[in-house]
Design an enzyme around this catalytic site. Structure first.
Site, PDB file in Angstrom:
ATOM      1  N   TYR A   1      -0.836   7.542   3.111  1.00 40.02           N
ATOM      2  CA  TYR A   1       0.144   6.351   4.482  1.00 40.02           C
ATOM      3  C   TYR A   1       2.177   6.452   4.431  1.00 40.02           C
ATOM      4  O   TYR A   1       2.074   7.100   3.245  1.00 40.02           O
ATOM      5  CB  TYR A   1      -0.416   5.018   4.414  1.00 40.02           C
ATOM      6  CG  TYR A   1      -1.579   4.308   4.742  1.00 40.02           C
ATOM      7  CD1 TYR A   1      -2.535   5.490   5.632  1.00 40.02           C
ATOM      8  CD2 TYR A   1      -2.994   4.501   3.605  1.00 40.02           C
ATOM      9  CE1 TYR A   1      -3.990   5.259   5.813  1.00 40.02           C
ATOM     10  CE2 TYR A   1      -4.201   4.865   3.716  1.00 40.02           C
ATOM     11  CZ  TYR A   1      -4.765   4.319   4.661  1.00 40.02           C
ATOM     12  OH  TYR A   1      -5.938   4.274   5.156  1.00 40.02           O
TER      13      TYR A   1
ATOM     14  N   HIS B   1      -3.108   7.464  -0.787  1.00 41.92           N
ATOM     15  CA  HIS B   1      -3.960   7.499   0.200  1.00 41.92           C
ATOM     16  C   HIS B   1      -2.728   7.769   1.528  1.00 41.92           C
ATOM     17  O   HIS B   1      -3.549   7.889   2.350  1.00 41.92           O
ATOM     18  CB  HIS B   1      -4.307   6.345   0.867  1.00 41.92           C
ATOM     19  CG  HIS B   1      -5.370   5.830  -0.597  1.00 41.92           C
ATOM     20  ND1 HIS B   1      -6.130   4.737  -0.233  1.00 41.92           N
ATOM     21  CD2 HIS B   1      -5.701   6.375  -1.988  1.00 41.92           C
ATOM     22  CE1 HIS B   1      -7.128   4.549  -1.233  1.00 41.92           C
ATOM     23  NE2 HIS B   1      -6.855   5.670  -2.279  1.00 41.92           N
TER      24      HIS B   1
ATOM     25  N   HIS C   1       0.655  -1.020  -0.170  1.00 42.14           N
ATOM     26  CA  HIS C   1      -0.261  -0.153  -0.235  1.00 42.14           C
ATOM     27  C   HIS C   1       0.819   1.105   0.020  1.00 42.14           C
ATOM     28  O   HIS C   1       1.556   2.064   0.797  1.00 42.14           O
ATOM     29  CB  HIS C   1      -0.719   0.495   1.079  1.00 42.14           C
ATOM     30  CG  HIS C   1      -2.343   0.794   0.994  1.00 42.14           C
ATOM     31  ND1 HIS C   1      -2.055   2.185   0.493  1.00 42.14           N
ATOM     32  CD2 HIS C   1      -3.050   0.705   1.545  1.00 42.14           C
ATOM     33  CE1 HIS C   1      -3.298   2.468   0.208  1.00 42.14           C
ATOM     34  NE2 HIS C   1      -4.102   1.736   1.408  1.00 42.14           N
TER      35      HIS C   1
END
Length: 369
Positions: free
Chosen positions: A182, A180, A177
């Site tokens: 992060y 977004h 990931h």
């Protein structure tokens, strides 16, 4: 219909090009944030997707930013995920786990310690955590601690260990990931990375953490078992748009192209965003000739158009899979979709079977030819 065509790359062989996008659902058993039988049922119901990408799965306690999310760093969590992958495989599905470190998008009441990030910088932001009066809800994030060089190396090793745990739990691969707002994204953006060492300053330095994590995970489990999610046109977790993230992302993809990852996954059209220009998609395809996945409010029709453009190879669908466990069959038959009930939004996060595993399959007998 290209959506229903098979897809093959490396050792990844998918029955169709429809992917179930990662969606946090917060159903892990407590204590221990352990995947459970209810989660196994949920994912198995949706195994007709060419590929399932699980909800974000923290790689460590400090990587956790949302309560009730399943981890993959303890033996109990790995055992719980084994039940999920077995259920999906018994239903002839393929499943990747999304490896997640939220960085500064957390609070010490969730992470158990001060959150960490590229720099000790915070923007106004809220995450799902314990409320002072009891229960769970949205709480303001804490001020992060800037990671040391040792922290960075330990975090890379945590990604590698989580990937190894994933393979031992039966996953077909992992998705990193990097989107977004992060941790990986925090290293890439100017507003969250004001370091003056090898991991900050220039675009080359700011993409170093992403490159090192991806290379280390690929070396451990095989690059064709590794996907990467990015979101250069989404501003989530930040007060301002980053003027360099688009170019930086393309440079990172060009650097990663020789690895021949399972896919790169562009997350689009959520939170605060601008639409990805077609010219940018074309540049991404030229610089990154390996599989590209897109996600973000696509319909079957717009997804088919995207595949036919040649600028994507896979399309991920999120919320339609919540209310339509047989989403692939409905697309194939032209059956109507059960709409998402936004008045029942509370069932998205936390709870039990209601709004999770209780959606029926469609009667496709009368579907149009």
């Amino acid at each position: 219909m290209l959506l229903l065509d098979s897809h093959h790359f490396g050792r990844l062989s998918l029955a169709n090009r429809i992917v179930m996008a990662p969606m946090t659902r917060s159903r892990a058993s407590q204590p221990g944030d352990i995947p459970n039988a209810l989660m196994a049922t949920y994912y198995a119901q949706r195994a007709s997707a060419g590929l399932i990408v699980t909800e974000g799965t923290p790689i460590s306690p400090v990587g956790r930013g949302y309560s009730l999310t399943p981890g993959i760093y303890t033996p109990e969590q790995v055992a719980g995920w084994s039940g999920v992958t077995q259920a999906v495989h018994e239903n002839h599905g393929k499943i990747f786990v999304q490896l997640w470190h939220v960085g500064r998008r957390s609070h010490e009441s969730i992470a158990g310690q001060t959150p960490v990030s590229a720099s000790s910088l915070k923007d106004p932001d809220k995450v799902y955590g314990p409320l002072p009066e009891g229960g769970f809800g949205m709480i303001e994030t804490g001020v992060p601690r800037a990671m040391t060089l040792q922290d960075i190396q330990e975090t890379i090793e945590e990604f590698v260990n989580a990937a190894a745990h994933a393979i031992s739990a039966g996953f077909d691969g992992v998705e990193l990931h990097g989107a977004h707002g992060y941790l990986i994204d925090q290293f890439m953006r100017v507003a969250s990375n004001q370091r003056n060492d090898a991991y900050g300053g220039s675009q080359h330095n700011r993409m170093r953490f992403l490159i090192e994590v991806t290379e280390a995970v690929a070396q451990r489990i095989g690059s064709d078992r590794v996907g990467l999610r990015v979101s250069p046109f989404v501003t989530e977790g930040y007060a301002q748009v980053d003027p360099e993230i688009g170019d930086l992302t393309l440079k990172a993809l060009e650097a990663l192209a020789p690895l021949k990852l399972a896919y790169v996954h562009f997350s689009e059209n959520i939170s605060r965003y601008v639409e990805m220009p077609w010219e940018y998609r074309a540049r991404a395809r030229r610089l990154y000739p390996n599989p590209i996945m897109v996600a973000g409010k696509y319909t079957a029709a717009s997804a088919e158009h995207m595949l036919r453009s040649g600028l994507a190879d896979l399309v991920a669908f999120g919320q339609p899979f919540i209310t339509n466990p047989d989403f692939v069959a409905r697309v194939a038959k032209g059956s109507p979709l059960t709409p998402v009930n936004y008045e029942a939004h509370s069932t998205f996060y936390g709870g039990g079977a209601e709004g999770y595993t209780d959606y029926p399959e469609a009667d496709v007998v009368t579907a149009p030819a």
